[in-house]
Structure formats: C-alpha cells, structure tokens
Design an enzyme around this catalytic site. Structure first.
Site, PDB file in Angstrom:
ATOM      1  N   ASP A   1       0.875  -1.161   0.000  1.00 53.18           N
ATOM      2  CA  ASP A   1       0.000   0.000   0.000  1.00 53.18           C
ATOM      3  C   ASP A   1       0.925   1.227   0.000  1.00 53.18           C
ATOM      4  OD1 ASP A   1      -2.296   1.668   0.464  1.00 53.18           O
ATOM      5  OD2 ASP A   1      -1.685   1.752   2.570  1.00 53.18           O
TER       6      ASP A   1
ATOM      7  N   ASP B   1      -0.132   5.063   0.813  1.00 57.02           N
ATOM      8  CA  ASP B   1      -0.409   6.034   1.890  1.00 57.02           C
ATOM      9  C   ASP B   1      -0.373   5.343   3.256  1.00 57.02           C
ATOM     10  OD1 ASP B   1      -1.011   8.422   0.317  1.00 57.02           O
ATOM     11  OD2 ASP B   1      -2.794   7.360  -0.357  1.00 57.02           O
TER      12      ASP B   1
ATOM     13  N   ARG C   1      -5.762   7.833  -6.563  1.00 57.42           N
ATOM     14  CA  ARG C   1      -5.586   8.247  -7.956  1.00 57.42           C
ATOM     15  C   ARG C   1      -4.379   9.175  -8.086  1.00 57.42           C
ATOM     16  NH1 ARG C   1     -10.353   6.846 -10.683  1.00 57.42           N
ATOM     17  NH2 ARG C   1      -9.865   8.204 -12.425  1.00 57.42           N
ATOM     18  N   ASN C   2      -3.786   9.524  -6.947  1.00 59.83           N
ATOM     19  CA  ASN C   2      -2.590  10.380  -6.954  1.00 59.83           C
ATOM     20  C   ASN C   2      -1.310   9.564  -6.719  1.00 59.83           C
ATOM     21  OD1 ASN C   2      -3.813  13.095  -7.170  1.00 59.83           O
ATOM     22  ND2 ASN C   2      -4.775  12.563  -5.218  1.00 59.83           N
TER      23      ASN C   2
ATOM     24  N   ASP D   1      -1.604  -0.584   6.097  1.00 62.76           N
ATOM     25  CA  ASP D   1      -1.839   0.099   7.374  1.00 62.76           C
ATOM     26  C   ASP D   1      -3.345   0.273   7.625  1.00 62.76           C
ATOM     27  OD1 ASP D   1      -2.213   2.104   5.358  1.00 62.76           O
ATOM     28  OD2 ASP D   1      -2.114   3.599   6.956  1.00 62.76           O
TER      29      ASP D   1
HETATM   30  C1  BG6 Z   1      -5.811   5.829   0.066  1.00 58.08           C
HETATM   31  C2  BG6 Z   1      -5.917   6.626   1.343  1.00 58.08           C
HETATM   32  O1  BG6 Z   1      -4.509   5.396  -0.126  1.00 58.08           O
HETATM   33  O2  BG6 Z   1      -6.206   6.624  -1.051  1.00 58.08           O
HETATM   34  C3  BG6 Z   1      -7.324   7.184   1.489  1.00 58.08           C
HETATM   35  O3  BG6 Z   1      -5.626   5.794   2.453  1.00 58.08           O
HETATM   36  C4  BG6 Z   1      -7.677   8.008   0.243  1.00 58.08           C
HETATM   37  O4  BG6 Z   1      -7.395   7.989   2.649  1.00 58.08           O
HETATM   38  C5  BG6 Z   1      -7.541   7.133  -0.989  1.00 58.08           C
HETATM   39  O5  BG6 Z   1      -9.021   8.486   0.347  1.00 58.08           O
HETATM   40  C6  BG6 Z   1      -7.859   7.870  -2.276  1.00 58.08           C
HETATM   41  O6  BG6 Z   1      -6.899   8.864  -2.500  1.00 58.08           O
HETATM   42  P1  BG6 Z   1      -6.932   9.950  -3.658  1.00 58.08           P
HETATM   43  O7  BG6 Z   1      -5.517  10.474  -3.668  1.00 58.08           O
HETATM   44  O8  BG6 Z   1      -7.305   9.250  -4.928  1.00 58.08           O
HETATM   45  O9  BG6 Z   1      -7.942  10.965  -3.274  1.00 58.08           O
HETATM   46 MG    MG Z   2      -2.814   3.064   3.639  1.00 56.63          MG
END
Ligand code: BG6
Ligand code: MG
Length: 215
Positions: free
Chosen positions: A8, A10, A116-117, A169
């Site tokens: 994973d 984040d 998505r980031n 996590d």
């Molecule tokens: C996950 C995070 O990795 O990505 C979440 O733990 C988050 O908290 C999710 O909402 C989506 O992220 P993003 O960057 O596409 O808004």
């Molecule tokens: Mg995570």
C-alpha cells in the site's frame, strides 16, 4: 511461498494521512459539515468518493451527484497542492531498507493503492522506478476492501495471488488482501485487523517473514 510483495502507499511507504485530513477538513469547514479525526480514521484505504460519502453522513443537506463531484474536486485540489511539500524525506522509516533487501533476494515488488494520486506521490518521493508494477485508483472500479487493486497488481507482476504478500496500514486493505487470496502483513492501524497473517511494530520485520517463506 512468497514471490512478490505488494505495498500500500499512503501510510506504508509515505505518510500522507495528515495531508488528506487537512484537505477534507478544509472542504468540510467550507460546507459547515462536522468532521474530526475519528471520522478521518474511517477514510484510511477508502477511495475519494467513498470517503466523501462517509463525511456527508454528517451533512445537514442532501447533495446532488454534481455537487459531490465538486466537493471531491475541492478536497483533491487542496490535497494535490499540499503534495508539493513532500519529498524523499517523507518516506517512512525502514522502507528503503526493506525494498532493497527484497530486491536483492529476487522478490518482486509492486504498489497497490486506492489513490488516484499514487503516481504523482511516487514521483515526488522519487520511488517510481523501484517498483515493477503500480496498480492504483485509476485501474479499478471497486476500492479496498474489494480485492481489485491487489489482483491488478498481481496480474501486472505475472505472479499468482497465492504467492503475494500485501503490506497494509488499513483494516480495509488487509480485508482486500485476504479477499484476493494473498497474505496480509499489517502495520500501524491495520494491526487491529483479525484477519492479518502477520502484525509488525516495525516494517523491517517484513524482511524475515518474506525470506523465511521463499522456499
Ligand atoms: C488511500 C488513502 O490510499 O487513497 C485514502 O488511504 C484516500 O485515505 C484514498 O481516500 C484515495 O486517495 P486519492 O488520492 O485518490 O484521493
Ligand atoms: Mg494506507
């Protein structure tokens, strides 16, 4: 036998939790919606739109789909702006050591993230080239606890799910790993999970777990 490890992003590779929290807080305050860290806790591993739906449980009005898309955009714009502050120093302790030990022992490594980031973040922390496969929020319809992102990662690696170990996590992430038929290695908050195969205080414990299961 473990042939691949899917990480994973984040909360495992890099700590972006506080940035997500601040961005959702910004959006919630704008809309006058109650939002605190205990609600934020439920967003770990959950996709952007599903996170918004959890936050809107406290909203005093009903939002149209169009309005929801705008709210998610407000959050994401704020979040992406704050990502400009992250760099290699935000890689969590032990991660580089684990990646290098796995690679030198011929274990394949991938990212399996709901975000998505993810690619943007990996570029900022200069780790993109370390992974043989990246599966992220842009590859899937159903986010964790659905197994999809990890199954996509396994296909991209060309490894059977039963030979993959997932590092997470989030409890939702461990659930997703188990649904994918993989091993679940829990760090941080995911240690609460009943389903995890391994629980660790320190991600470096992963090295022995994997190396003891390669044959
Ligand atoms: C996950 C995070 O990795 O990505 C979440 O733990 C988050 O908290 C999710 O909402 C989506 O992220 P993003 O960057 O596409 O808004
Ligand atoms: Mg995570």
């Amino acid at each position: 036998m473990i042939k691949a490890v899917i990480f994973d992003l984040d909360g495992v590779i890099v700590s972006t939790d506080e940035y997500h929290y601040k961005a959702w807080k910004f959006m919630s305050e704008k809309e006058n919606i109650e939002f605190d860290r205990s609600i934020n806790h439920r967003l770990r591993g959950v996709s952007r739109m599903e996170s918004l739906h959890i936050i809107l449980e406290k909203a005093k009005k009903v939002y149209t789909t169009e309005e929801k898309v705008k709210l998610a955009q407000i959050k994401n714009d704020y979040y992406v702006e704050s990502l400009k502050n992250i760099n290699e120093s935000d890689i969590l302790p032990g991660v580089l050591e684990v990646l290098s030990a796995l690679k030198s022992n011929g274990i394949k490594i991938a990212i399996g993230s709901s975000s998505r980031n993810a690619k943007l973040i990996l570029n900022r922390i200069k780790l993109t080239d370390q992974f043989e496969a990246i599966a992220d929020g842009t590859d899937i319809k159903n986010s964790k606890p659905a197994p999809d992102v990890f199954l996509v990662a396994a296909v991209k690696l060309g490894i059977d799910p039963s030979e993959c170990l997932v590092v997470e996590d989030a409890e939702a992430g461990i659930k997703a790993a188990k649904r994918a038929g993989m091993f679940g290695f829990a760090v941080g908050d995911a240690k609460k999970s009943q389903e995890a195969d391994y629980k660790a205080e320190d991600i470096k414990e992963l090295i022995n777990v994997v190396l003891n299961n390669v044959k």
